[in-house]
Design a protein around this motif. Structure first.
Motif, PDB file in Angstrom:
ATOM      1  N   ALA A   1       0.917  -1.254  -0.051  1.00 59.18           N
ATOM      2  CA  ALA A   1      -0.045  -0.063   0.170  1.00 59.18           C
ATOM      3  C   ALA A   1       0.776   1.362   0.005  1.00 59.18           C
ATOM      4  N   SER A   2       1.852   1.473   0.815  1.00 60.89           N
ATOM      5  CA  SER A   2       2.900   2.390   0.771  1.00 60.89           C
ATOM      6  C   SER A   2       3.652   2.582  -0.513  1.00 60.89           C
ATOM      7  N   ARG A   3       4.000   1.694  -1.242  1.00 62.69           N
ATOM      8  CA  ARG A   3       4.667   1.721  -2.423  1.00 62.69           C
ATOM      9  C   ARG A   3       3.757   2.403  -3.376  1.00 62.69           C
TER      10      ARG A   3
ATOM     11  N   LEU B   1      -4.437   3.445   3.805  1.00 64.36           N
ATOM     12  CA  LEU B   1      -4.607   2.176   4.070  1.00 64.36           C
ATOM     13  C   LEU B   1      -3.688   1.555   4.791  1.00 64.36           C
ATOM     14  N   ALA B   2      -2.296   2.010   4.576  1.00 65.05           N
ATOM     15  CA  ALA B   2      -1.270   1.290   5.007  1.00 65.05           C
ATOM     16  C   ALA B   2      -1.118   1.620   6.595  1.00 65.05           C
ATOM     17  N   PHE B   3      -1.640   2.827   6.908  1.00 63.06           N
ATOM     18  CA  PHE B   3      -1.784   3.098   8.532  1.00 63.06           C
ATOM     19  C   PHE B   3      -2.620   2.511   9.028  1.00 63.06           C
ATOM     20  N   GLU B   4      -4.186   2.094   8.418  1.00 59.88           N
ATOM     21  CA  GLU B   4      -4.821   1.516   8.998  1.00 59.88           C
ATOM     22  C   GLU B   4      -4.676   0.130   9.306  1.00 59.88           C
TER      23      GLU B   4
ATOM     24  N   TYR C   1      -1.494  -0.895   9.847  1.00 57.44           N
ATOM     25  CA  TYR C   1      -0.290  -0.791  10.773  1.00 57.44           C
ATOM     26  C   TYR C   1      -1.200  -0.670  12.386  1.00 57.44           C
ATOM     27  N   ASN C   2      -2.399   0.150  12.540  1.00 60.54           N
ATOM     28  CA  ASN C   2      -2.849   0.314  13.641  1.00 60.54           C
ATOM     29  C   ASN C   2      -3.491  -0.967  14.057  1.00 60.54           C
ATOM     30  N   GLU C   3      -4.241  -1.584  12.793  1.00 58.60           N
ATOM     31  CA  GLU C   3      -4.847  -2.946  13.064  1.00 58.60           C
ATOM     32  C   GLU C   3      -3.880  -4.091  13.888  1.00 58.60           C
ATOM     33  N   MET C   4      -2.856  -3.936  13.233  1.00 61.36           N
ATOM     34  CA  MET C   4      -1.909  -5.118  13.693  1.00 61.36           C
ATOM     35  C   MET C   4      -1.298  -4.778  15.155  1.00 61.36           C
ATOM     36  N   LEU C   5      -1.189  -3.453  15.655  1.00 62.55           N
ATOM     37  CA  LEU C   5      -1.088  -3.052  17.030  1.00 62.55           C
ATOM     38  C   LEU C   5      -2.052  -3.539  17.791  1.00 62.55           C
ATOM     39  N   ALA C   6      -3.325  -3.251  17.319  1.00 67.95           N
ATOM     40  CA  ALA C   6      -4.226  -3.750  18.175  1.00 67.95           C
ATOM     41  C   ALA C   6      -4.566  -4.932  18.394  1.00 67.95           C
TER      42      ALA C   6
ATOM     43  N   ASP D   1      11.969  -2.368  10.105  1.00 65.83           N
ATOM     44  CA  ASP D   1      11.967  -2.300   8.643  1.00 65.83           C
ATOM     45  C   ASP D   1      10.531  -1.732   8.161  1.00 65.83           C
ATOM     46  N   VAL D   2       9.496  -2.016   8.749  1.00 64.61           N
ATOM     47  CA  VAL D   2       8.210  -1.511   8.318  1.00 64.61           C
ATOM     48  C   VAL D   2       8.139  -0.168   8.841  1.00 64.61           C
ATOM     49  N   LEU D   3       8.485   0.274   9.900  1.00 64.86           N
ATOM     50  CA  LEU D   3       8.166   1.341  10.425  1.00 64.86           C
ATOM     51  C   LEU D   3       9.019   2.344   9.659  1.00 64.86           C
TER      52      LEU D   3
END
Length: 587
Positions: free
Chosen positions: A259-261, A267-270, A272-277, A285-287
């Motif tokens: 998504a970032s590329r 979408l990428a941050f959605e 990311y926040n989902e995986m943290l939750a 690397d992803v950060l």
């Protein structure tokens, strides 16, 4: 049997799926029995792909529920739960699996044979005919694991897909089936080479034959699709995975990067926040990728999300490596109209930044914070864990009486831990040098030792031990005792000024604290009180003083100060960095 033409080989996977889609299974079996000259007695087995993996469940044609709900613990491989665990991303071209490789692997392992003994096996350079594959297998030392070893070698050598496909075709025509683990290894090669159509075909076959796959196969499929122009298929697959298990870090991060590329940062941050939750811990690397792909964008919401990543680093005491730090610096300086400027620096002992003259946060706790932390550690960590499995209540009571009678100490030393600082020297010499170094300013020292240190031996010379006991108080615990509880108790009871020396990070003890605020205070106290061994070359042992300022990411709004390390470290270290990135906004 004559070798299939290249065209028929390339169409094998796609045609198999199409037959399942548009014809009854019996018709599909008949078609492929004819196409590959498979004897009638093998028709039934040809489409029964076998699996020895407990997490890949074959499809039962009588069932309608193709995606049964299962707990993650039942179907997923183990994921790291914290930064203390593995945090490296899998390098390109190398993949890890949780799937079993079947009875052949069990057989080989039970006979004391490991995979590395076959690392010199060289795969053929071009597709082989059936007779040639049979000859190679007959000549192989262990024919039971021939396909596994050969495919592993193809992955290692990055063999042409046609070579691997000729082996699969041969196995299918010989056995009437293709084992699950063989399909996964073929999939690995396809992902490694970016063979998108083959990845899709293998997925179609697996989806037709199994209710769910195991985590390793999902990781491969998502990674392979996300690196292609079919990256949105990876998002669809991720949604399917969510129905049956918590997606792995690899699944999430592959989709985030895709998504970032494509500049879909929302979408990428959605994701990311989902995986943290879901308590899936991201890699550095992803950060870093968030800062790389957000460069030059002007968005208040995006800036808020990226600031959130920096605060995540602060909260978890994560130190970016130099490459990550540079990505952060470049992003700040690229923000349109932001007027941010970054400089690399070292903070003075006083805690003042030489660049912006800002005073960093103090590492000391307030009296109330220290009192609360001390009570919680003594209650939850020292008395509330398995302390007495490693020592007896009687011994710990004796230690408490010993400490209370001699309070306060200035420095508490984990003697056995420090004695191993330099491996080529006697342990008593290491400890002797450490005591001499730390006692220079008339500091009152407590050394936590073990009773075996009192026995004259090659590592513990009686005369050296006697000399040390003239410079410091010693408490000798039983040899089987766990001394971390002793260390924490003596340090905390001595007061806020007392420091301690150990090369341990004390992760287990932090984990015993039940709430995040107390864990945060423990980390802060630790950063300001743990004296660190200096890695400078030389025979003598030296220590770096505990810092008076707090070594974590911090901000005032128009400044950011980010501590970083030169290289990536897989696990937490008790050593805090001495290098900083100072970022200022010129208004």
């Amino acid at each position: 049997m004559a070798l299939l033409s290249q065209t028929s080989q390339q169409g094998f996977q796609a045609l198999l799926w199409k037959c399942h889609m548009f014809w009854p299974v019996s018709r599909c079996q008949q078609l492929f029995a004819a196409s590959f000259s498979i004897p009638n007695r093998e028709k039934i087995n040809y489409f029964s792909f076998m699996t020895s993996s407990s997490t890949a469940l074959p499809v039962d044609p009588k069932e309608t529920d193709v995606l049964p709900t299962k707990k993650r613990s039942e179907i997923d491989c183990k994921e790291g739960k914290g930064w203390d665990e593995e945090t490296k991303e899998i390098p390109e071209g190398k993949f890890h699996f949780s799937s079993s490789v079947g009875a052949a692997k069990k057989w080989s392992m039970s006979h004391g044979l490991s995979r590395h003994k076959f690392s010199n096996v060289q795969p053929p350079e071009k597709p082989l005919q059936a007779e040639e594959w049979n000859k190679l297998k007959e000549d192989f030392r262990l024919p039971e694991i021939f396909e596994e070893v050969m495919l592993n070698s193809m992955i290692r050598c990055n063999s042409p897909i046609d070579v691997a496909k000729s082996l699969l075709t041969h196995v299918a025509k010989r056995n009437g089936d293709i084992a699950y683990n063989v399909l996964v290894k073929y999939l690995t090669l396809c992902v490694q080479q970016g063979q998108v159509s083959e990845i899709c075909d293998v997925y179609d076959i697996m989806k037709a034959r199994f209710k769910i796959l195991e985590s390793g196969a999902y990781n491969l499929l998502v990674k392979g699709l996300s690196n292609s122009d079919q990256w949105r298929m990876a998002l669809t697959l991720l949604e399917e995975v969510k129905k049956i298990m918590i997606p792995s870090r690899t699944c999430y991060e592959s989709c985030i990067k895709a998504a970032s590329r494509h500049q879909e940062m929302k979408l990428a941050f959605e994701l990311y926040n989902e995986m943290l939750a879901k308590d899936v811990v991201p890699t550095l690397d992803v950060l870093q990728s968030f800062f790389d792909y957000s460069r030059g964008m002007k968005s208040a919401e995006l800036q808020k999300e990226l600031f959130g990543i920096l605060l995540y680093l602060r909260e978890n005491q994560i130190y970016p490596h130099k490459t990550f730090m540079r990505s952060i610096k470049l992003w700040f300086e690229s923000v349109p109209g932001g007027n941010w400027r970054g400089h690399l620096t070292s903070i003075k002992d006083s805690g003042q930044c030489p660049v912006c003259k800002h005073q960093l946060e103090d590492s000391n706790l307030s009296e109330e914070e220290y009192s609360n932390l001390s009570e919680r550690i003594i209650r939850d960590v020292i008395h509330g864990t398995d302390t007495f499995r490693k020592t007896s209540p009687k011994e710990f009571e004796a230690f408490q009486a010993f400490v209370e009678d001699r309070l306060p100490f200035d420095i508490v030393i984990d003697g056995l831990n420090v004695s191993h600082i330099k491996s080529r020297r006697m342990q008593c010499e290491n400890l002797f040098d450490a005591v001499n170094c730390l006692a220079k300013e008339n500091a009152r020292l407590l050394v936590l030792g073990r009773k075996h240190m009192l026995m004259n031996s090659s590592n513990w010379k009686r005369e050296i031990m006697k000399e040390m006991q003239n410079k410091a108080d010693f408490f000798f615990a039983e040899n089987i005792s766990e001394d971390d509880a002793f260390l924490l108790y003596a340090t905390l009871r001595s007061g806020k000024h007392c420091r301690f020396v150990t090369r341990d990070f004390l992760r287990d003890h932090k984990a015993c604290l039940s709430d995040s605020l107390t864990r945060h205070l423990f980390r802060k106290w630790q950063r300001g009180h743990q004296i660190v061994f200096s890695s400078a070359e030389g025979r003598s042992i030296n220590f770096l003083p505990a810092l008076h300022y707090d070594c974590v990411v911090q901000t005032t709004g128009d400044t950011w100060h980010i501590p970083y390390k030169d290289v990536y470290e897989e696990k937490y270290s008790y050593q805090v960095p001495r290098k900083w990135l100072c970022i200022q906004q010129k208004l």
